[in-house]
Design a protein around this motif. Structure first.
Motif, short mmCIF file in Angstrom:
data_model
loop_
_atom_site.label_atom_id
_atom_site.label_comp_id
_atom_site.label_asym_id
_atom_site.label_seq_id
_atom_site.Cartn_x
_atom_site.Cartn_y
_atom_site.Cartn_z
N VAL A 230 39.84 2.18 51.32
CA VAL A 230 40.99 2.99 50.94
C VAL A 230 40.94 4.33 51.67
O VAL A 230 39.88 4.78 52.12
N ASP A 231 42.08 4.98 51.75
CA ASP A 231 42.16 6.36 52.21
C ASP A 231 42.03 7.23 50.96
O ASP A 231 42.92 7.20 50.10
N PRO A 232 40.97 8.02 50.81
CA PRO A 232 40.80 8.82 49.59
C PRO A 232 41.99 9.71 49.29
O PRO A 232 42.27 9.99 48.11
N ALA A 233 42.71 10.15 50.31
CA ALA A 233 43.87 11.01 50.09
C ALA A 233 45.02 10.26 49.43
O ALA A 233 45.94 10.89 48.89
N ARG A 234 44.97 8.94 49.46
CA ARG A 234 46.03 8.13 48.86
C ARG A 234 45.65 7.62 47.46
O ARG A 234 46.41 6.88 46.86
N VAL A 235 44.49 8.00 46.97
CA VAL A 235 44.05 7.61 45.63
C VAL A 235 44.26 8.80 44.71
O VAL A 235 43.59 9.83 44.84
N HIS A 236 45.19 8.66 43.78
CA HIS A 236 45.62 9.78 42.94
C HIS A 236 45.12 9.59 41.51
O HIS A 236 45.77 8.96 40.68
N ALA A 237 43.95 10.15 41.23
CA ALA A 237 43.37 10.06 39.89
C ALA A 237 43.91 11.18 39.02
O ALA A 237 44.23 12.28 39.51
N MET A 238 44.02 10.92 37.73
CA MET A 238 44.35 11.97 36.78
C MET A 238 43.10 12.83 36.53
O MET A 238 41.98 12.33 36.57
N ALA A 239 43.31 14.11 36.31
CA ALA A 239 42.19 15.04 36.21
C ALA A 239 41.31 14.74 35.00
O ALA A 239 41.82 14.57 33.89
N PRO A 240 39.99 14.69 35.18
CA PRO A 240 39.08 14.57 34.04
C PRO A 240 38.98 15.89 33.30
O PRO A 240 39.35 16.96 33.82
N SER A 241 38.48 15.83 32.08
CA SER A 241 38.48 17.02 31.21
C SER A 241 37.57 18.13 31.70
O SER A 241 37.79 19.30 31.36
N ASP A 242 36.55 17.81 32.51
CA ASP A 242 35.64 18.85 32.98
C ASP A 242 36.08 19.47 34.30
O ASP A 242 35.35 20.27 34.88
N SER A 243 37.29 19.14 34.76
CA SER A 243 37.78 19.71 36.02
C SER A 243 38.96 20.65 35.85
O SER A 243 39.38 21.30 36.80
N VAL A 244 39.49 20.74 34.65
CA VAL A 244 40.65 21.59 34.37
C VAL A 244 40.45 22.33 33.05
O VAL A 244 39.54 22.00 32.28
N ALA A 245 41.30 23.31 32.81
CA ALA A 245 41.14 24.14 31.61
C ALA A 245 41.48 23.38 30.34
O ALA A 245 40.81 23.54 29.32
N ASP A 246 42.53 22.56 30.39
CA ASP A 246 42.97 21.87 29.19
C ASP A 246 43.89 20.71 29.54
O ASP A 246 44.19 20.47 30.72
N LEU A 247 44.35 20.00 28.54
CA LEU A 247 45.21 18.84 28.73
C LEU A 247 46.51 19.22 29.43
O LEU A 247 46.99 18.49 30.30
N GLY A 248 47.07 20.35 29.06
CA GLY A 248 48.33 20.78 29.67
C GLY A 248 48.21 20.95 31.17
O GLY A 248 49.13 20.60 31.93
N GLU A 249 47.08 21.47 31.63
CA GLU A 249 46.88 21.63 33.07
C GLU A 249 46.77 20.27 33.75
O GLU A 249 47.31 20.06 34.85
#
Length: 267
Positions: A101-120
């Motif tokens: 795969v091209d990593p730039a084409r794989v769009h994961a949702m942010a895990p909880s330890d990478s953002v401030a909160d669910l809203g982000e």
């Protein structure tokens, strides 16, 4: 029932996963032949991940240009990066780590330890979808006057819960009622873990084809309700409708409450 809804039973869980994998490979090849690239939205769950494993095992996978497949997720659990509950991690282990795969084409949702909160996390995924949609719009001579909120989804895979939930849109909860947004945050999910990120039903229904894949006797009632025209608020699966096609891909146990006249068996 709409003419673009197809219900196909399979004799077992294993046959369902293998056949869905073959179907997905064929669809990706067809779309790439037509447009050069293809986009699929992945789902979690036992049969969804089993399908991805079957794709990774199939010799036919070698015909797909995996570097030109865009991967999105219908939902994910808002948990840390290394949590085994993450749909992204399960999909990576089953398929994404095994094809080029091209990593730039794989769009994961942010895990909880990478953002401030669910809203982000919700805002980031909505922005990522909008950015991809704008890029498509700018490159399409036949595009509409304004870019859409989400890119083209050629195939969107959905699992099905015993309560007829799809993605992380649960009966009677705020997520299934959300309008005018591409992505929604889910709190107090009745199925743990309780905090999740999900595409909205409007976004799901923008897909060219929706494939609802379900196995097991515990899904039979949900399948029956989903095909009976029940309200999407009480039965979220009933609201899933692809632009061109909606397929219910079932094993025999999950199809137990579907009238035989409605089903199309594979040759």
């Amino acid at each position: 029932m709409s003419a673009n809804v197809r219900i196909t039973p399979h004799p077992s869980f294993d046959v369902l996963a293998a056949t869905t994998a073959a179907r997905l490979i064929t669809r990706l090849l067809d779309v790439q032949s037509e447009r050069g690239e293809a986009t699929v939205v992945l789902t979690g769950g036992s049969v969804g991940i089993a399908t991805l494993r079957e794709v990774a095992k199939s010799p036919a996978r070698l015909a797909v240009d995996w570097g030109k497949v865009n991967f999105w997720f219908g939902d994910d659990r808002f948990v840390p990066t290394d949590s085994p509950e993450r749909n992204y991690g399960q999909a990576a282990e089953a398929l994404l780590n095994h094809v080029p795969v091209d990593p730039a084409r794989v769009h994961a949702m942010a895990p909880s330890d990478s953002v401030a909160d669910l809203g982000e996390a919700v805002a980031l995924y909505a922005a990522e979808l909008a950015c991809a949609a704008r890029t498509e719009w700018e490159n399409d001579d036949a595009s509409p006057d304004e870019p859409p909120a989400v890119p083209r989804f050629d195939v969107l895979l959905l699992g099905l819960g015993p309560d007829a939930h799809i993605a992380s849109l649960f009966p009677e909860m705020a997520g299934i009622r959300t309008k005018g947004a591409a992505v929604v945050g889910v709190l107090n999910s009745p199925k743990p873990p309780p905090v999740r990120v999900s595409l909205t039903l409007e976004t799901i229904n923008s897909a060219q084809e929706i494939w609802i894949v379900a196995a097991g006797a515990d899904k039979a009632a949900a399948v029956g309700l989903g095909l009976a025209g029940a309200s999407e608020i009480q039965v979220p699966a009933s609201g899933a409708r692809g632009v061109n096609k909606t397929m219910w891909l079932l094993d025999e146990a999950a199809a137990a409450k579907v009238p035989a006249a409605l089903m199309r068996r594979e040759n």
